[in-house]
Design a protein around this motif. Structure first.
Motif, PDB file in Angstrom:
ATOM      1  N   LEU A 124       9.834   7.142   8.119  1.00  0.00           N
ATOM      2  CA  LEU A 124       8.411   6.780   8.088  1.00  0.00           C
ATOM      3  C   LEU A 124       8.206   5.465   7.335  1.00  0.00           C
ATOM      4  O   LEU A 124       7.419   4.617   7.762  1.00  0.00           O
ATOM      5  CB  LEU A 124       7.589   7.894   7.444  1.00  0.00           C
ATOM      6  CG  LEU A 124       7.501   9.208   8.219  1.00  0.00           C
ATOM      7  CD1 LEU A 124       6.798  10.274   7.387  1.00  0.00           C
ATOM      8  CD2 LEU A 124       6.803   9.012   9.556  1.00  0.00           C
ATOM      9  N   VAL A 125       8.922   5.294   6.237  1.00  0.00           N
ATOM     10  CA  VAL A 125       8.843   4.053   5.471  1.00  0.00           C
ATOM     11  C   VAL A 125       9.327   2.885   6.331  1.00  0.00           C
ATOM     12  O   VAL A 125       8.678   1.830   6.390  1.00  0.00           O
ATOM     13  CB  VAL A 125       9.655   4.155   4.158  1.00  0.00           C
ATOM     14  CG1 VAL A 125       9.745   2.810   3.453  1.00  0.00           C
ATOM     15  CG2 VAL A 125       9.049   5.205   3.237  1.00  0.00           C
ATOM     16  N   GLN A 126      10.439   3.081   7.016  1.00  0.00           N
ATOM     17  CA  GLN A 126      10.974   2.025   7.888  1.00  0.00           C
ATOM     18  C   GLN A 126      10.012   1.680   9.019  1.00  0.00           C
ATOM     19  O   GLN A 126       9.981   0.542   9.484  1.00  0.00           O
ATOM     20  CB  GLN A 126      12.331   2.443   8.458  1.00  0.00           C
ATOM     21  CG  GLN A 126      13.428   2.480   7.420  1.00  0.00           C
ATOM     22  CD  GLN A 126      14.704   3.119   7.938  1.00  0.00           C
ATOM     23  OE1 GLN A 126      14.787   3.588   9.070  1.00  0.00           O
ATOM     24  NE2 GLN A 126      15.718   3.150   7.083  1.00  0.00           N
ATOM     25  N   ALA A 127       9.198   2.639   9.438  1.00  0.00           N
ATOM     26  CA  ALA A 127       8.217   2.400  10.505  1.00  0.00           C
ATOM     27  C   ALA A 127       6.960   1.718   9.971  1.00  0.00           C
ATOM     28  O   ALA A 127       6.077   1.360  10.748  1.00  0.00           O
ATOM     29  CB  ALA A 127       7.852   3.714  11.185  1.00  0.00           C
ATOM     30  N   GLY A 128       6.887   1.546   8.633  1.00  0.00           N
ATOM     31  CA  GLY A 128       5.777   0.805   8.061  1.00  0.00           C
ATOM     32  C   GLY A 128       4.769   1.622   7.272  1.00  0.00           C
ATOM     33  O   GLY A 128       3.769   1.077   6.804  1.00  0.00           O
ATOM     34  N   LEU A 129       4.993   2.918   7.113  1.00  0.00           N
ATOM     35  CA  LEU A 129       4.059   3.725   6.335  1.00  0.00           C
ATOM     36  C   LEU A 129       4.337   3.562   4.848  1.00  0.00           C
ATOM     37  O   LEU A 129       5.492   3.477   4.426  1.00  0.00           O
ATOM     38  CB  LEU A 129       4.159   5.204   6.718  1.00  0.00           C
ATOM     39  CG  LEU A 129       3.339   5.634   7.938  1.00  0.00           C
ATOM     40  CD1 LEU A 129       3.934   5.097   9.220  1.00  0.00           C
ATOM     41  CD2 LEU A 129       3.205   7.130   7.986  1.00  0.00           C
ATOM     42  N   ASN A 130       3.268   3.541   4.062  1.00  0.00           N
ATOM     43  CA  ASN A 130       3.423   3.472   2.611  1.00  0.00           C
ATOM     44  C   ASN A 130       3.293   4.879   2.023  1.00  0.00           C
ATOM     45  O   ASN A 130       2.998   5.841   2.739  1.00  0.00           O
ATOM     46  CB  ASN A 130       2.409   2.491   1.998  1.00  0.00           C
ATOM     47  CG  ASN A 130       0.974   2.880   2.284  1.00  0.00           C
ATOM     48  OD1 ASN A 130       0.620   4.063   2.342  1.00  0.00           O
ATOM     49  ND2 ASN A 130       0.117   1.883   2.448  1.00  0.00           N
TER      50      ASN A 130
END
Length: 160
Positions: A124-130
């Protein structure tokens, strides 16, 4: 006063299950406040209401809850969602990022929560979520899966 859980469970004020729920009004009120906070939060953390409803509809389908699917469909369609969000809601997996990562995570936690690992959060982080978005997504997943189980239980109790 009826709440959303009464509605999706098919309860009415005349039902004994409806009345039994009111023995613990704090649970009824708390459940409704939780629903509003995850589906229509004052601060959406960048996860808009239409996205949240699309994900809720997706989880309702994964849980095979037609009543909730219909309810979330109506709420989502009232917001005139994008084609991508409609596809997400309908269970599509070939989506643009970050929707693809979000869909994978929602499906994983809904269907096989024990299989979820820290690496799934990293995706999820790699997909851009903080971090606040991941927390908000986790709250949404927890609530909708809780909602499907409670609604199913209330329907079963009503049928006795």
């Amino acid at each position: 006063m009826m709440d959303a859980m009464d509605k999706v469970a098919g309860l009415s004020p005349e039902d004994s299950v409806f009345k039994a729920r009111r023995f613990r009004p704090e649970f009824v009120q708390g459940g409704e406040q939780c629903r509003l906070s995850v589906l229509q939060p004052a601060q959406d953390q960048g996860l808009a209401v239409d996205l949240r409803l699309a994900l809720a509809r997706r989880m309702a389908a994964l849980n095979a809850d037609q009543v909730l699917m219909d309810d979330y469909d109506a709420q989502l369609l009232a917001l005139d969602p994008s084609e991508q969000l409609l596809a997400l809601a309908q269970g599509e997996t070939k989506l643009d990022e970050p929707l693809a990562a979000i869909a994978r995570h929602v499906d994983l936690v809904t269907l096989t929560p024990r299989a979820a690992q820290a690496s799934d959060i990293e995706r999820l982080v790699q997909a851009g979520l903080n971090n606040p978005q991941i927390v908000a997504l986790s709250e949404l997943i927890a609530f909708v899966n809780f909602q499907t189980r409670v609604a199913t239980g209330l329907r079963l109790m009503r049928s006795l």
